[in-house]
Design a protein around this motif. Sequence first.
Motif, PDB file in Angstrom:
ATOM      1  N   TYR A 140       0.650  -1.244  -0.078  1.00 28.46           N
ATOM      2  CA  TYR A 140       0.128   0.008   0.179  1.00 28.46           C
ATOM      3  C   TYR A 140       1.018   1.324   0.143  1.00 28.46           C
ATOM      4  O   TYR A 140       1.588   1.408   1.007  1.00 28.46           O
ATOM      5  CB  TYR A 140      -0.658  -0.123   1.108  1.00 28.46           C
ATOM      6  CG  TYR A 140      -1.794  -1.205   1.354  1.00 28.46           C
ATOM      7  CD1 TYR A 140      -3.018  -1.518   0.803  1.00 28.46           C
ATOM      8  CD2 TYR A 140      -1.074  -2.344   2.256  1.00 28.46           C
ATOM      9  CE1 TYR A 140      -3.678  -2.739   1.094  1.00 28.46           C
ATOM     10  CE2 TYR A 140      -1.591  -3.378   2.513  1.00 28.46           C
ATOM     11  CZ  TYR A 140      -2.864  -3.562   1.822  1.00 28.46           C
ATOM     12  OH  TYR A 140      -3.617  -4.907   2.066  1.00 28.46           O
ATOM     13  N   LEU A 170       4.317   1.407   1.671  1.00 27.57           N
ATOM     14  CA  LEU A 170       4.428   0.040   2.615  1.00 27.57           C
ATOM     15  C   LEU A 170       4.454  -1.075   1.660  1.00 27.57           C
ATOM     16  O   LEU A 170       3.701  -1.413   1.001  1.00 27.57           O
ATOM     17  CB  LEU A 170       3.454  -0.011   3.449  1.00 27.57           C
ATOM     18  CG  LEU A 170       3.436  -1.093   4.509  1.00 27.57           C
ATOM     19  CD1 LEU A 170       4.632  -1.092   5.437  1.00 27.57           C
ATOM     20  CD2 LEU A 170       1.997  -1.353   5.000  1.00 27.57           C
ATOM     21  N   VAL A 196       4.170  -5.044   1.528  1.00 25.90           N
ATOM     22  CA  VAL A 196       3.669  -5.859   2.393  1.00 25.90           C
ATOM     23  C   VAL A 196       4.349  -7.282   1.988  1.00 25.90           C
ATOM     24  O   VAL A 196       5.003  -8.083   2.761  1.00 25.90           O
ATOM     25  CB  VAL A 196       2.066  -5.965   2.665  1.00 25.90           C
ATOM     26  CG1 VAL A 196       1.812  -6.940   3.571  1.00 25.90           C
ATOM     27  CG2 VAL A 196       1.873  -4.584   3.043  1.00 25.90           C
ATOM     28  N   PRO A 210       0.768 -14.459  12.211  1.00 22.37           N
ATOM     29  CA  PRO A 210       0.262 -13.568  13.018  1.00 22.37           C
ATOM     30  C   PRO A 210      -0.422 -12.388  12.502  1.00 22.37           C
ATOM     31  O   PRO A 210      -0.522 -11.886  11.223  1.00 22.37           O
ATOM     32  CB  PRO A 210       1.553 -12.872  13.777  1.00 22.37           C
ATOM     33  CG  PRO A 210       2.468 -13.043  12.942  1.00 22.37           C
ATOM     34  CD  PRO A 210       2.314 -14.522  12.189  1.00 22.37           C
ATOM     35  N   ASN A 211      -1.173 -11.700  13.127  1.00 22.76           N
ATOM     36  CA  ASN A 211      -2.029 -10.551  12.796  1.00 22.76           C
ATOM     37  C   ASN A 211      -0.748  -9.575  12.189  1.00 22.76           C
ATOM     38  O   ASN A 211       0.151  -9.257  12.571  1.00 22.76           O
ATOM     39  CB  ASN A 211      -2.503  -9.552  13.922  1.00 22.76           C
ATOM     40  CG  ASN A 211      -4.049  -9.192  13.701  1.00 22.76           C
ATOM     41  OD1 ASN A 211      -4.397  -9.106  12.502  1.00 22.76           O
ATOM     42  ND2 ASN A 211      -4.719  -9.054  14.702  1.00 22.76           N
ATOM     43  N   GLY A 212      -1.343  -9.020  10.753  1.00 24.76           N
ATOM     44  CA  GLY A 212      -0.447  -7.902  10.075  1.00 24.76           C
ATOM     45  C   GLY A 212       0.683  -9.106   9.519  1.00 24.76           C
ATOM     46  O   GLY A 212       1.797  -8.023   8.542  1.00 24.76           O
ATOM     47  N   ALA A 213       0.450 -10.116   9.242  1.00 28.76           N
ATOM     48  CA  ALA A 213       1.766 -10.740   8.421  1.00 28.76           C
ATOM     49  C   ALA A 213       1.588 -10.553   7.104  1.00 28.76           C
ATOM     50  O   ALA A 213       2.470 -10.811   6.082  1.00 28.76           O
ATOM     51  CB  ALA A 213       1.555 -12.317   8.800  1.00 28.76           C
ATOM     52  N   GLY A 214       0.285 -10.287   6.523  1.00 30.46           N
ATOM     53  CA  GLY A 214       0.118 -10.278   5.100  1.00 30.46           C
ATOM     54  C   GLY A 214      -1.048 -10.899   4.572  1.00 30.46           C
ATOM     55  O   GLY A 214      -0.977 -11.323   3.222  1.00 30.46           O
ATOM     56  N   LYS A 215      -1.693 -11.757   5.487  1.00 33.07           N
ATOM     57  CA  LYS A 215      -2.452 -12.751   4.717  1.00 33.07           C
ATOM     58  C   LYS A 215      -3.759 -12.345   3.791  1.00 33.07           C
ATOM     59  O   LYS A 215      -3.919 -12.629   2.928  1.00 33.07           O
ATOM     60  CB  LYS A 215      -3.004 -13.613   6.099  1.00 33.07           C
ATOM     61  CG  LYS A 215      -1.820 -14.350   6.853  1.00 33.07           C
ATOM     62  CD  LYS A 215      -2.647 -15.209   7.862  1.00 33.07           C
ATOM     63  CE  LYS A 215      -3.537 -14.516   8.873  1.00 33.07           C
ATOM     64  NZ  LYS A 215      -2.914 -13.398   9.735  1.00 33.07           N
ATOM     65  N   THR A 216      -4.258 -11.345   4.450  1.00 36.38           N
ATOM     66  CA  THR A 216      -5.592 -10.721   3.809  1.00 36.38           C
ATOM     67  C   THR A 216      -4.887  -9.755   2.682  1.00 36.38           C
ATOM     68  O   THR A 216      -5.473  -9.954   1.536  1.00 36.38           O
ATOM     69  CB  THR A 216      -6.003  -9.636   4.784  1.00 36.38           C
ATOM     70  OG1 THR A 216      -6.452 -10.235   5.825  1.00 36.38           O
ATOM     71  CG2 THR A 216      -7.224  -8.961   4.011  1.00 36.38           C
ATOM     72  N   THR A 217      -3.666  -9.266   2.738  1.00 37.71           N
ATOM     73  CA  THR A 217      -3.013  -8.545   1.469  1.00 37.71           C
ATOM     74  C   THR A 217      -2.783  -9.662   0.516  1.00 37.71           C
ATOM     75  O   THR A 217      -3.170  -9.246  -0.666  1.00 37.71           O
ATOM     76  CB  THR A 217      -1.774  -8.013   2.010  1.00 37.71           C
ATOM     77  OG1 THR A 217      -1.921  -6.955   3.109  1.00 37.71           O
ATOM     78  CG2 THR A 217      -1.262  -7.256   0.599  1.00 37.71           C
ATOM     79  N   GLN A 244     -12.661 -11.378   5.011  1.00 37.42           N
ATOM     80  CA  GLN A 244     -12.519 -11.258   6.253  1.00 37.42           C
ATOM     81  C   GLN A 244     -13.816 -10.237   6.835  1.00 37.42           C
ATOM     82  O   GLN A 244     -14.334 -10.635   8.173  1.00 37.42           O
ATOM     83  CB  GLN A 244     -11.180 -10.478   6.453  1.00 37.42           C
ATOM     84  CG  GLN A 244     -10.823 -10.482   8.275  1.00 37.42           C
ATOM     85  CD  GLN A 244      -9.364 -10.074   8.414  1.00 37.42           C
ATOM     86  OE1 GLN A 244      -8.473 -10.375   7.593  1.00 37.42           O
ATOM     87  NE2 GLN A 244      -9.194  -8.990   9.370  1.00 37.42           N
TER      88      GLN A 244
END
Lengths: 306, 234
Positions: free
Chosen positions: B12, B15, B17, B35-42, B83
């Motif tokens: 983004y 940034l 990712v 973990p949260n913020g690892a980039g799975k959703t991205t 999500q």
Amino acid sequence: MLKKQSLPKVAAVAAIFVAIILWRPTVLIYGLQAAGLYASIAIPMGLVLGIVHIVNLAHGEIMMVAAYSSYMLCSWLGIDPYISLIPVAIITAIFGFIIYRLTIRQTLKAPELNQLILTFGIAISLTQLANIVFTSQTRKMSFSYVSASMDIGELSFGIYNFVFLVAAIVLAYGLKFFLHKTVAGKAALAVGQNPRGAAIVGIDVDKTYGLIFALACALVGAMGAMFITRSAVFPSVGSPFTMKSFCLIAMAGIGNIPGILGASVLLGVSENFLKAFRATRGWADIVFFVLIISVILGRSIRGKRA
Amino acid sequence: MMLEVKKLEAGYGKLQVLRAVDLNVGRESVGLFGPNGAGKTTLINTIMGIVEARSGDIVLEGKSINKLKTHEIARAGIALVPQERELFPGMSVADNLELGAAFVPRGKAVIKKQLEMVFGLFPILKERYAQLVGTMSGGQQRMVAIGRALMAKPSLLILDEPSLGLQPSIVAEVFERLAILKKEVAILVTEQNVRESLKAIDRGYVMENGAVVLEDSATGLATNPHVISAYLGI
Ligand SMILES: Nc1ncnc2c1ncn2[C@@H]1O[C@H](COP(=O)(O)OP(=O)(O)O)[C@@H](O)[C@H]1O
Ligand SMILES: [Mg+2]
């Protein structure tokens, strides 16, 4: 969900209407006729706001373009405005689609203020363009059917303008049917409620925006063709309708198309109520400001309480 | 191969990712952990064309879908359960399900069969057919989102944190359903609840800081010391 609360309100409004009918029937008659015109112009603007989420401040000006197009077609070809209605709707649909693709589409992700400035700029450009092409001279066509009237006892009144009420009802319920019962309409509604969700299920959001904008322009274009049967055309003829349409949509609540019909009746009847007395005649034009302010205040106060 | 992600980079603005992510999904069920913020959703949103890929390639059943728009990717056969669910709150369960299939080229008979399958998986959706989705609980909305995704008979079903915000009893139920579904459709599922989802997957990847750090079978992951200490919490 508001059944219990709204029942007394509906009864109160009905009682006021009955009182007006008995005492000054023309207030109601002309009020409903005006309401039809307001609603049928506002509804397409509400469609765009509900689905594309754009406040199109050039909405009334697109009606003006349609009115001139119809005027030209009718005077060149000697046809009736109702026959010009379909070609004019096609012209404004294409015109609207081009405006959408060239300008509005580029600002979809921009801040709302930019969108407002853009459509306001389009409105001014269209008005000035009409000034240059057609001059500021007013143009009026007359048709014998417009003077149709009816007598009930002592009372005599023009009935032609009821066509606008019929048009408004057809528009409101036609669009409601389209949006809730057809797949294309449901897809448009889905785009309005959640564009990302719509893309995920395979709906072309960009195309939907363009088509809905073009559809709204076609509808207000058809209204522009009907408009020249009752009113004169001049370059700034559309702008008060932009203002009134916006207020009616805000009163009804975004996405509530039949609600625009109700808000228009309130506006039309209130205006004609004031026009019925010499003392208050000049006040009629500010009625809609008073209505919009009270609706917004009422909503904010209720919001604060909740 | 159903889906091949090759050296994918995305982010983004400034940034970055995703860093050279490689991932494959065959006719199987694949987990994506981290973990949260690892980039799975991205990663998932890049596959779906919601986030733009900066380099690398995404191939669906042999065809590159890297340059396609989200709606074209949906029509090509990927269904996403996002999500945030991304439903149409002002519309009924019936309309939400109908729209799941309306724009993907499938026959009427297929859609009818899929609807029966969705009702079989989530009988509550049949009971609540006319209810507005916005008035349903989070768990029920999750079921609508899964049902909507299945309506198009996708070749690949992607679920992003399907257990997010659900009660533990419903989480177990959702993964039970996924275990049934994996016989019919290839699945890619991201989860923070690794323990539950291991029952429903064949293979898994672990992502950290935008890169894949581990890839193994479900049993391999369940016995991996790093996975045990970081995700299974012993
Ligand atoms: N729309 C966005 N704009 C900017 N940064 C984002 C956006 N979405 C996610 N990020 C950032 O990208 C990184 C990865 O996030 P995400 O893909 O949501 O991780 P995960 O799904 O594994 O929790 C995080 O640092 C997050 O802050
Ligand atoms: Mg996530």
